[in-house]
Design a protein around this motif. Structure first.
Motif, short mmCIF file in Angstrom:
data_model
loop_
_atom_site.label_atom_id
_atom_site.label_comp_id
_atom_site.label_asym_id
_atom_site.label_seq_id
_atom_site.Cartn_x
_atom_site.Cartn_y
_atom_site.Cartn_z
N SER A 108 0.91 -1.34 -0.04
CA SER A 108 -0.07 -0.05 0.04
C SER A 108 0.92 1.40 -0.02
N SER A 109 2.05 1.39 0.58
CA SER A 109 2.80 2.30 0.86
C SER A 109 3.58 2.82 -0.33
N SER A 110 3.95 1.77 -1.13
CA SER A 110 4.51 1.80 -2.61
C SER A 110 3.42 2.42 -3.72
N SER A 111 2.30 2.06 -3.36
CA SER A 111 1.35 2.22 -4.19
C SER A 111 0.73 3.77 -4.56
N LYS B 204 -8.24 7.75 -10.06
CA LYS B 204 -6.98 7.49 -9.68
C LYS B 204 -6.73 8.10 -8.28
N ILE B 205 -7.17 9.22 -8.15
CA ILE B 205 -6.79 9.84 -6.86
C ILE B 205 -7.57 9.37 -5.63
N VAL B 206 -8.83 8.82 -6.05
CA VAL B 206 -9.66 7.78 -4.92
C VAL B 206 -8.86 6.67 -4.52
N ILE B 207 -8.05 6.01 -5.45
CA ILE B 207 -7.09 4.99 -5.14
C ILE B 207 -6.22 5.16 -4.30
N ASP C 299 -4.80 5.71 3.57
CA ASP C 299 -5.62 5.46 4.53
C ASP C 299 -5.41 3.97 4.83
N GLU C 300 -5.19 2.99 4.06
CA GLU C 300 -4.97 1.64 4.31
C GLU C 300 -3.31 1.60 4.95
N CYS C 301 -2.66 2.24 4.59
CA CYS C 301 -1.41 2.30 5.35
C CYS C 301 -1.47 2.77 6.75
N ALA C 302 -2.18 3.65 7.00
CA ALA C 302 -2.69 4.23 8.52
C ALA C 302 -3.18 2.92 9.12
N TYR C 303 -3.92 2.35 8.51
CA TYR C 303 -4.55 1.04 9.18
C TYR C 303 -3.50 -0.17 9.50
N LYS D 263 1.55 9.40 11.41
CA LYS D 263 1.33 10.73 11.19
C LYS D 263 1.31 11.10 9.74
N GLU D 264 2.39 10.76 8.90
CA GLU D 264 2.46 11.09 7.61
C GLU D 264 1.37 10.36 6.48
N ALA D 265 1.11 9.04 7.07
CA ALA D 265 -0.11 8.21 6.46
C ALA D 265 -1.38 9.00 6.48
N ASN D 266 -1.58 9.49 7.82
CA ASN D 266 -2.86 10.38 7.79
C ASN D 266 -2.85 11.93 7.11
N GLU D 267 -1.55 12.33 7.01
CA GLU D 267 -1.52 13.74 6.55
C GLU D 267 -1.76 13.39 4.82
#
Length: 126
Positions: free
Chosen positions: A40-43, A63-66, A72-76, A97-101
């Motif tokens: 998810s982070s690389s995606s 694509k922005i929705v993805i 958000d998945e990273c944060a999870y 914090k960065e995933a949420n931002e």
């Protein structure tokens, strides 16, 4: 923040996650979470780059929705690592914090693009 800076930031997030996960111990549960967060982070950055090359506004929005979903998945996954007690590092808080931002940034970009598309369709463009 322009698209060049956002591309850099999303790539740096993926690099930070890669470095973070390389230092983690290997066990059944953590391996599953590590695989998920690496994907998810690389995606995020890959899909953002693709969105910037979108063929239409609708393509960009899709694509922005993805990208938003992946951030958000990273944060999870980071929350699961933290709350399960499998990882006890201060770096996880920085990554969360960065995933949420990033999630907030891409949510805002998506909302703006959708609103602009509605305005154009209704003839209210500026």
């Amino acid at each position: 923040m322009d698209s060049t800076e956002l591309k850099r930031r999303t790539k740096q997030f993926a690099v930070d996650v890669i470095r973070f996960t390389e230092g983690l111990p290997s066990n059944r549960s953590l391996n599953v979470l590590v695989n998920q967060i690496l994907r998810s982070s690389s995606s995020i950055g890959a899909n953002y780059r693709s969105a910037c090359r979108g063929k239409s506004t609708a393509d960009f929005i899709n694509k922005i929705v993805i990208v938003e979903e992946e951030a958000d998945e990273c944060a999870y996954w980071l929350e699961l690592m933290d709350e399960s007690g499998l990882v006890k590092l201060d770096l996880i808080n920085t990554l969360k914090k960065e995933a949420n931002e990033l999630t907030a940034i891409f949510t805002a970009i998506g909302k703006t693009a959708k609103q602009n598309q509605r305005n154009i369709k209704s003839g209210n463009s500026k």
